[in-house]
Design an enzyme around this catalytic site. Structure first.
Site, PDB file in Angstrom:
ATOM      1  N   CYS A 356       5.373  -1.725  -0.425  1.00 40.92           N
ATOM      2  CA  CYS A 356       4.650  -2.153   0.788  1.00 40.92           C
ATOM      3  C   CYS A 356       4.845  -3.639   1.096  1.00 40.92           C
ATOM      4  CB  CYS A 356       3.155  -1.910   0.633  1.00 40.92           C
ATOM      5  SG  CYS A 356       2.705  -0.273   0.082  1.00 40.92           S
TER       6      CYS A 356
HETATM    7  O1  KQY Z   1       1.576  -0.547   3.100  1.00 38.58           O
HETATM    8  C1  KQY Z   1       0.508  -0.763   2.650  1.00 38.58           C
HETATM    9  N1  KQY Z   1       0.087  -0.082   1.622  1.00 38.58           N
HETATM   10  C2  KQY Z   1      -0.318  -1.784   3.270  1.00 38.58           C
HETATM   11  C3  KQY Z   1      -1.717  -1.750   2.917  1.00 38.58           C
HETATM   12  C4  KQY Z   1      -2.482  -2.756   3.692  1.00 38.58           C
HETATM   13  C5  KQY Z   1      -3.735  -3.042   3.076  1.00 38.58           C
HETATM   14  C6  KQY Z   1      -4.468  -4.152   3.751  1.00 38.58           C
HETATM   15  N2  KQY Z   1      -5.635  -4.441   3.037  1.00 38.58           N
END
Ligand code: KQY
Length: 363
Positions: A356
């Site tokens: 991510c």
């Molecule tokens: O891709 C992702 N797992 C992003 C998560 C965003 C979390 C913001 N608190």
């Protein structure tokens, strides 16, 4: 010179390659918001340095950093990591960064999707998100590439492709009313066909239990190579993840990819379950008088959220009894790559993991 192209990648012969294909480099964003990252984001910054350092062994890494954190990031990151000043709302380059695409001549362009912080004003994770929404355009500009502006809310973590015409995604995320409420499933599919130049979409149901992205596919399932996928798994029938993974397995088993292949499916037992501690919860700044995450909250831990670099796999580990088995399994799935485990609990505490926070630029 960079220009915005009034066409679509498919019409122009561009497609998104698989992550396992060669990269020109990796893009990341430095973490600093204290209502998401505990203890002033210091432990997360250390984890991001570990990830960037691990990737930089295999390919160039660029870290985008705010003005206020530029000198700190430059000091903490190894010299081989390029640091560029860029404003953002948080640090999820997979989701707000561009999708890089290429054509048969090796020309690379970037897709700039709409970004609404995983759900917009109704159920998004923060407001505002305007700086994040500009990140893709800025990255594409820095690289002097041409840009497609896609009229679709889509985060990079909600898709995986095999580079040969097949895309994996989840209904929980892409069909969620908080992303593109005015579009039908068919219209969403058509946009993905036009912009990613894919022919076959394999829809999973849900993502990992309690994933605050509304079930991004990159936390539950990914392509190892064309025709081969890895899926997060549990044998514990009492775990809410059990039925989710069973359903995904059924759908993957029944799927035929764009090249007419059945998929080879590899199960990777999940860590934990992992829960937030009291100390971790209290380390995050309150928003509107309440803590964003409570002690005892289950986090969406998964080994699938690894990153494929040129010749390397950067694998999240959690000081968990299942770490060793995950490392062994991922090594067996990528015999030609070096698997580098990185302690990633601090990234998980922010709501995601190594995949991510990274975005590959193809070549
Ligand atoms: O891709 C992702 N797992 C992003 C998560 C965003 C979390 C913001 N608190």
């Amino acid at each position: 010179m960079t220009k915005t192209i009034d066409s679509t990648p498919k019409k122009d012969g561009f497609w998104m390659p698989g992550e396992f294909e060669p990269h020109a480099g990796t893009w990341m964003i430095w973490p600093e918001r204290t209502d998401n990252w505990r203890l002033g984001a210091k432990p997360a910054q250390k984890a991001f340095v570990d990830v960037a350092t691990a990737i930089a062994k295999f390919e160039p890494v660029t870290m985008c950093v705010s003005l206020g954190q530029f000198l700190n990031a430059r000091h903490l990151l190894p010299s081989q990591v390029r640091v560029v000043e860029m404003s953002s709302n948080d640090s999820w380059m997979r989701d707000c960064g561009p999708t890089f695409i290429k054509n048969g001549e090796g020309e690379v362009r970037g897709i700039d999707w709409d970004f609404n912080a995983w759900g917009g004003l109704e159920s998004g994770l923060y407001f505002p998100w305007d700086l994040d929404d500009l990140v893709a355009q800025k990255v594409i500009n820095i690289e002097n590439l041409d840009r497609y502006k896609a009229p679709l809310v889509l985060e990079g973590g909600s898709i995986h492709v095999d580079g040969e015409g097949t895309l994996l995604t989840t209904e929980e995320c892409l069909l969620n009313a908080n992303r593109n409420p005015a579009l039908s499933k068919e219209e969403i599919e058509n946009y993905m066909r036009e912009y990613l130049n894919i022919e076959k979409i394999i829809w999973l149901g849900q993502g990992v239990y309690n994933d605050e992205t509304n079930g991004h596919v990159d936390n539950i399932c990914c392509f190892i190579r064309p025709g081969v996928v890895a899926l997060t798994w549990t044998e514990d029938k009492d775990d809410p993840q059990y039925e989710i993974s069973q359903d995904a397995y059924r759908r993957l088993s029944e799927a035929i990819d764009a090249k007419g292949r059945k998929l080879e499916i590899h199960k990777i037992i999940q860590p934990g379950p992992i829960y937030l501690t009291q100390e971790e919860s209290e380390g995050v700044d309150a928003v509107d008088g309440t803590l964003p995450r409570e002690a005892g909250d289950r986090m969406a831990g998964s080994y699938i959220n690894f990153y494929m670099a040129n010749g390397g796999i950067i694998l999240p580990v959690f000081d968990d009894p299942n770490d060793e088995e995950a490392i062994r399994k991922v090594r067996s799935l990528f015999p030609d790559r070096e698997v580098v485990p990185v302690k990633a609990r601090e990234i998980l505490l922010g709501g995601g993991n190594i995949h991510c926070i990274t975005q590959q630029q193809c070549k």
